[in-house]
Design an enzyme around this catalytic site. Structure first.
Site, PDB file in Angstrom:
ATOM      1  N   ASP A 218       5.342   0.644  11.849  1.00 55.53           N
ATOM      2  CA  ASP A 218       4.128  -0.031  11.364  1.00 55.53           C
ATOM      3  C   ASP A 218       4.054  -1.502  11.778  1.00 55.53           C
ATOM      4  OD1 ASP A 218       3.399   2.352  10.246  1.00 55.53           O
ATOM      5  OD2 ASP A 218       3.863   1.794   8.183  1.00 55.53           O
TER       6      ASP A 218
ATOM      7  N   ASP B 110       4.630  20.504   8.276  1.00 54.77           N
ATOM      8  CA  ASP B 110       5.447  21.717   8.240  1.00 54.77           C
ATOM      9  C   ASP B 110       6.714  21.585   7.398  1.00 54.77           C
ATOM     10  OD1 ASP B 110       6.147  19.850  10.163  1.00 54.77           O
ATOM     11  OD2 ASP B 110       6.832  21.313  11.640  1.00 54.77           O
TER      12      ASP B 110
ATOM     13  N   ILE C 288       8.774   7.166  16.599  1.00 55.89           N
ATOM     14  CA  ILE C 288       8.368   7.856  15.359  1.00 55.89           C
ATOM     15  C   ILE C 288       7.094   8.675  15.593  1.00 55.89           C
ATOM     16  CG2 ILE C 288       7.785   7.575  12.904  1.00 55.89           C
ATOM     17  CD1 ILE C 288      10.569   6.537  13.427  1.00 55.89           C
TER      18      ILE C 288
ATOM     19  N   VAL D  27       9.104  10.085   5.559  1.00 57.47           N
ATOM     20  CA  VAL D  27       8.875   9.307   4.345  1.00 57.47           C
ATOM     21  C   VAL D  27       8.076  10.145   3.347  1.00 57.47           C
ATOM     22  CG1 VAL D  27       7.783   7.220   3.409  1.00 57.47           C
ATOM     23  CG2 VAL D  27       8.918   7.139   5.647  1.00 57.47           C
TER      24      VAL D  27
ATOM     25  N   CYS E  63      -4.408  12.503  13.384  1.00 57.47           N
ATOM     26  CA  CYS E  63      -4.994  11.173  13.253  1.00 57.47           C
ATOM     27  C   CYS E  63      -4.723  10.414  14.540  1.00 57.47           C
ATOM     28  CB  CYS E  63      -4.427  10.433  12.044  1.00 57.47           C
ATOM     29  SG  CYS E  63      -2.727   9.999  12.230  1.00 57.47           S
TER      30      CYS E  63
ATOM     31  N   ARG F 266       0.980  14.543  13.520  1.00 58.09           N
ATOM     32  CA  ARG F 266       1.494  14.390  12.155  1.00 58.09           C
ATOM     33  C   ARG F 266       1.378  15.660  11.302  1.00 58.09           C
ATOM     34  NH1 ARG F 266      -0.720   8.922   9.715  1.00 58.09           N
ATOM     35  NH2 ARG F 266       1.231   8.878   8.605  1.00 58.09           N
ATOM     36  N   PRO F 267       2.171  16.674  11.653  1.00 62.63           N
ATOM     37  CA  PRO F 267       2.125  17.916  10.858  1.00 62.63           C
ATOM     38  C   PRO F 267       2.754  17.758   9.470  1.00 62.63           C
ATOM     39  CG  PRO F 267       3.804  18.052  12.571  1.00 62.63           C
ATOM     40  CD  PRO F 267       3.122  16.732  12.754  1.00 62.63           C
TER      41      PRO F 267
ATOM     42  N   ARG G 180      -4.119  10.701   5.048  1.00 65.13           N
ATOM     43  CA  ARG G 180      -3.060  11.689   5.095  1.00 65.13           C
ATOM     44  C   ARG G 180      -2.220  11.719   3.817  1.00 65.13           C
ATOM     45  NH1 ARG G 180       0.590  14.454   8.524  1.00 65.13           N
ATOM     46  NH2 ARG G 180       2.715  14.050   7.883  1.00 65.13           N
TER      47      ARG G 180
ATOM     48  N   LYS H 234       0.843  -1.213   0.000  1.00 65.47           N
ATOM     49  CA  LYS H 234       0.000   0.000   0.000  1.00 65.47           C
ATOM     50  C   LYS H 234       0.871   1.254   0.000  1.00 65.47           C
ATOM     51  CE  LYS H 234      -1.637   1.495   4.128  1.00 65.47           C
ATOM     52  NZ  LYS H 234      -1.307   2.868   4.512  1.00 65.47           N
ATOM     53  N   ASN H 235       1.864   1.289   0.899  1.00 65.98           N
ATOM     54  CA  ASN H 235       2.639   2.520   1.075  1.00 65.98           C
ATOM     55  C   ASN H 235       3.626   2.788  -0.063  1.00 65.98           C
ATOM     56  OD1 ASN H 235       1.194   3.009   3.333  1.00 65.98           O
ATOM     57  ND2 ASN H 235       2.826   2.507   4.798  1.00 65.98           N
TER      58      ASN H 235
ATOM     59  N   ARG I 207      -8.292  -0.958   5.068  1.00 66.89           N
ATOM     60  CA  ARG I 207      -7.450   0.086   4.490  1.00 66.89           C
ATOM     61  C   ARG I 207      -6.087  -0.480   4.079  1.00 66.89           C
ATOM     62  NH1 ARG I 207      -6.090   4.197   8.390  1.00 66.89           N
ATOM     63  NH2 ARG I 207      -4.841   4.758   6.602  1.00 66.89           N
TER      64      ARG I 207
ATOM     65  N   LYS J  10      14.142  15.877  10.425  1.00 69.18           N
ATOM     66  CA  LYS J  10      14.017  14.517  10.921  1.00 69.18           C
ATOM     67  C   LYS J  10      13.572  13.688   9.717  1.00 69.18           C
ATOM     68  CE  LYS J  10      10.981  12.389  14.187  1.00 69.18           C
ATOM     69  NZ  LYS J  10       9.839  12.558  15.084  1.00 69.18           N
ATOM     70  N   VAL J  11      13.862  12.403   9.746  1.00 73.95           N
ATOM     71  CA  VAL J  11      13.502  11.598   8.573  1.00 73.95           C
ATOM     72  C   VAL J  11      11.982  11.580   8.390  1.00 73.95           C
ATOM     73  CG1 VAL J  11      13.503   9.268   7.601  1.00 73.95           C
ATOM     74  CG2 VAL J  11      15.536  10.131   8.772  1.00 73.95           C
TER      75      VAL J  11
HETATM   76  C1  EPZ Z   1       4.555   7.022   6.253  1.00 72.55           C
HETATM   77  O1  EPZ Z   1       3.791   8.071   6.825  1.00 72.55           O
HETATM   78  C2  EPZ Z   1       3.632   5.823   6.190  1.00 72.55           C
HETATM   79  N1  EPZ Z   1       2.487   6.147   5.366  1.00 72.55           N
HETATM   80  C3  EPZ Z   1       3.191   5.434   7.593  1.00 72.55           C
HETATM   81  O2  EPZ Z   1       2.409   4.252   7.509  1.00 72.55           O
HETATM   82  C4  EPZ Z   1       4.438   5.130   8.425  1.00 72.55           C
HETATM   83  O3  EPZ Z   1       4.043   4.831   9.752  1.00 72.55           O
HETATM   84  C5  EPZ Z   1       5.377   6.341   8.414  1.00 72.55           C
HETATM   85  O4  EPZ Z   1       5.696   6.709   7.045  1.00 72.55           O
HETATM   86  C6  EPZ Z   1       6.681   6.085   9.144  1.00 72.55           C
HETATM   87  O5  EPZ Z   1       7.335   4.994   8.582  1.00 72.55           O
HETATM   88  C7  EPZ Z   1       2.554   5.988   4.041  1.00 72.55           C
HETATM   89  O6  EPZ Z   1       3.587   5.647   3.473  1.00 72.55           O
HETATM   90  C8  EPZ Z   1       1.318   6.225   3.268  1.00 72.55           C
HETATM   91  P1  EPZ Z   1       6.568  10.487   8.209  1.00 72.55           P
HETATM   92  P2  EPZ Z   1       4.315   9.586   6.761  1.00 72.55           P
HETATM   93  O7  EPZ Z   1       6.436  11.766   7.475  1.00 72.55           O
HETATM   94  O8  EPZ Z   1       5.109   9.757   5.538  1.00 72.55           O
HETATM   95  C9  EPZ Z   1       6.816  13.897  11.552  1.00 72.55           C
HETATM   96  C10 EPZ Z   1       0.506   2.911   7.917  1.00 72.55           C
HETATM   97  O9  EPZ Z   1       0.031   2.356   8.938  1.00 72.55           O
HETATM   98  N2  EPZ Z   1       6.639  14.928  10.507  1.00 72.55           N
HETATM   99  O10 EPZ Z   1       7.753   9.628   7.918  1.00 72.55           O
HETATM  100  O11 EPZ Z   1       3.134  10.438   6.966  1.00 72.55           O
HETATM  101  C11 EPZ Z   1       5.585  12.997  11.747  1.00 72.55           C
HETATM  102  O12 EPZ Z   1       4.608  13.628  12.539  1.00 72.55           O
HETATM  103  C12 EPZ Z   1       1.026   4.332   7.966  1.00 72.55           C
HETATM  104  O13 EPZ Z   1       0.530   2.370   6.803  1.00 72.55           O
HETATM  105  C13 EPZ Z   1       6.601  16.259  10.861  1.00 72.55           C
HETATM  106  O14 EPZ Z   1       6.713  16.606  12.044  1.00 72.55           O
HETATM  107  O15 EPZ Z   1       5.248   9.616   8.042  1.00 72.55           O
HETATM  108  C14 EPZ Z   1       6.197  11.770  12.388  1.00 72.55           C
HETATM  109  O16 EPZ Z   1       6.383  11.967  13.752  1.00 72.55           O
HETATM  110  C15 EPZ Z   1       0.777   5.012   9.249  1.00 72.55           C
HETATM  111  N3  EPZ Z   1       6.458  17.202   9.873  1.00 72.55           N
HETATM  112  C16 EPZ Z   1       7.559  11.679  11.711  1.00 72.55           C
HETATM  113  O17 EPZ Z   1       7.816  12.975  11.164  1.00 72.55           O
HETATM  114  C17 EPZ Z   1       6.338  16.865   8.555  1.00 72.55           C
HETATM  115  O18 EPZ Z   1       6.209  17.767   7.706  1.00 72.55           O
HETATM  116  C18 EPZ Z   1       7.655  10.661  10.586  1.00 72.55           C
HETATM  117  O19 EPZ Z   1       6.512  10.785   9.762  1.00 72.55           O
HETATM  118  C19 EPZ Z   1       6.381  15.494   8.209  1.00 72.55           C
HETATM  119  C20 EPZ Z   1       6.546  14.536   9.194  1.00 72.55           C
END
Ligand code: EPZ
Length: 429
Positions: free
Chosen positions: A316, A134, A338, A174, A126, A131-132, A102, A22-23, A408, A171-172
């Protein structure tokens, strides 16, 4: 509302075909907005999130057609979908669609890069945290976009032309990496993305973009180099296998015992998880067709984990691994770094008789001899499946409510498990 009923205690044996991820499929589908040619994706799973994104893309004017199931195809329903974004009719992604998923916010990148404008509803919080977005907005501004937020919508416009940047993610992220990568392919000049996500889904996207004519090197490492091109063409690519689905079924066998073959599973997608499962006492043998997972009658050893970006232990799979540890012989610690609120399954696992205490970002799990079936409900996708796993191992009957979360992200969950001997059934309301 539908629910899932499980009678626990059966070992699992047989073959489970692994679906496309999915992702990985979601950002690939969004990449179709970058070209006026056809982007064909193979092994797209049949899931509620995929269907929703298809609707969102249709709303922008994307046509799509779906090939039927092929006999040789692994995965129960995985399909080939052809996306054609020749005519983008609308650059607005409305609240009622974006608020449900999202990842749909990510359309902001390709719409801006190709059309020079996008208006996308903020995704909001969520169940697993605030999950901002920014860092995504910060990156778009640095590319030269004018970003304003009005009435809950992000309005992005190119002032003149988007130009390549040297950007370090705080911060990393995805999603942030997916969006910046897509924008950089059409921005003028060179872009460097530092502290980029190394997830296999990012590599899948970069490979797709390169097939479309982009010039990207370094995907899969924390530094990605992109040289912008003036246009992208169509391509055809396979969605990678779902590493979270692989890990979930491997954990399920660890929990209930048995012997299954995960067809199409690739160990390089989750080596940390497999290493952790081996430490806990789960046996894993790999060949070029997939992974054989089995567990004998010896007890499970407790293992501590900390969630990390790839190649670390994925957030996940945290809930599923916690389920497993509830039956280990001893104490384990599970630390989630995370997302700030990804422990909603703890109170539901307690209904099975699990012993878990929470302190800050860490859950301490004291293994118990057995779990007892219960009526439970979950608040997010991965938490839901952790309850299914607990139900498979628990004595007696378990009812899992709110299973729309499962739909989902897990293709044919009940079919795949019941083919391997589980007593699991969907009860339609
Ligand atoms: C992806 O979400 C996945 N979703 C998530 O899977 C997964 O848990 C996550 O990566 C981490 O591996 C999809 O691929 C569709 P992030 P993503 O940006 O990209 C913070 C599932 O169950 N952050 O890597 O939205 C954020 O809040 C889902 O399939 C900011 O602060 O996650 C988090 O703490 C759930 N500002 C951290 O970074 C930003 O602008 C990592 O989030 C962006 C992110």
């Amino acid at each position: 509302m539908d629910c899932i009923k499980i009678i626990g205690g059966n070992k699992l044996s047989g073959t489970i075909p692994i679906s496309g991820a999915k992702n990985a499929a979601l950002p690939l589908m969004i990449a179709s907005l970058l070209t006026d040619d056809i982007l064909s994706l193979e092994d797209v799973p049949y899931l509620a999130d995929i269907e929703l994104l298809t609707r969102i893309l249709s709303n922008h004017g994307v046509d799509y057609s779906v090939n039927g199931r092929r006999e040789h195809q692994s995965g129960a329903y995985s399909r080939i979908i052809h996306f054609n974004a020749r005519h983008i009719a609308n650059t607005i992604a409305p609240y009622d669609l974006v608020s449900r998923m999202r990842a749909s916010f990510w359309v902001i990148g390709p719409l801006l890069a190709r059309m020079g404008e996008a208006e996308v509803s903020l995704p909001g919080g969520c169940a697993i945290g605030t999950r901002p977005v920014d860092w995504i907005l910060d990156g778009l501004r640095k590319f030269g976009a004018d970003i304003t937020i009005e009435n809950g919508y992000v309005r992005a416009r190119t002032k003149t032309i988007l130009c390549g940047i040297d950007y370090t993610f705080p911060k990393v992220t995805v999603g942030g990496t997916h969006v910046m990568l897509m924008v950089a392919t059409l921005a003028r000049g060179d872009t460097v993305l530092r502290n980029a996500a190394c997830e296999p889904e990012v590599i899948n996207l970069a490979n797709c973009l390169n097939l479309m004519g982009a010039r990207i090197i370094g995907a899969g490492t924390s530094e990605i180099y992109i040289t912008g091109v003036s246009r992208l063409s169509g391509a055809r690519i396979k969605v990678i296998p779902d590493r979270i689905e692989i890990g979930t079924y491997a954990i399920a066998v660890g929990m209930v015992g048995g012997d299954i073959f995960l067809e199409g599973a690739d160990s390089s997608l989750l080596s940390t998880v497999l290493q952790t499962l081996r430490k806990a006492g789960v046996h894993i043998i790999e060949n070029d067709q997939g992974l054989r997972i089995f567990r004998d009658t010896s007890s499970l050893a407790p293992v501590d984990i900390i969630t990390q970006p790839f190649p670390g232990f994925p957030t996940d799979l945290q809930a599923q691994f916690m389920s497993l540890m509830t039956c280990a012989k001893g104490r384990s610690h599970i630390t989630e770094i995370i997302f700030e609120n990804r422990f909603m399954h703890v109170q539901e696992l307690a209904r099975f008789g699990a012993s878990i205490s929470l302190s800050g970002h860490t859950a301490t799990v004291e293994g118990v001899k057995f779990l007892k079936g219960a009526e439970v409900m979950a608040t997010d996708l991965r938490a839901s499946v952790s309850l299914v796993i607990a139900g498979l191992a628990a004595e007696g009957e378990t009812v899992v409510n709110r299973i729309y979360h499962l739909d989902r992200g897990f293709e044919c969950l009940e079919e795949k498990l019941s083919h391997c001997g589980a007593q699991i059934q969907r009860i339609r309301a």
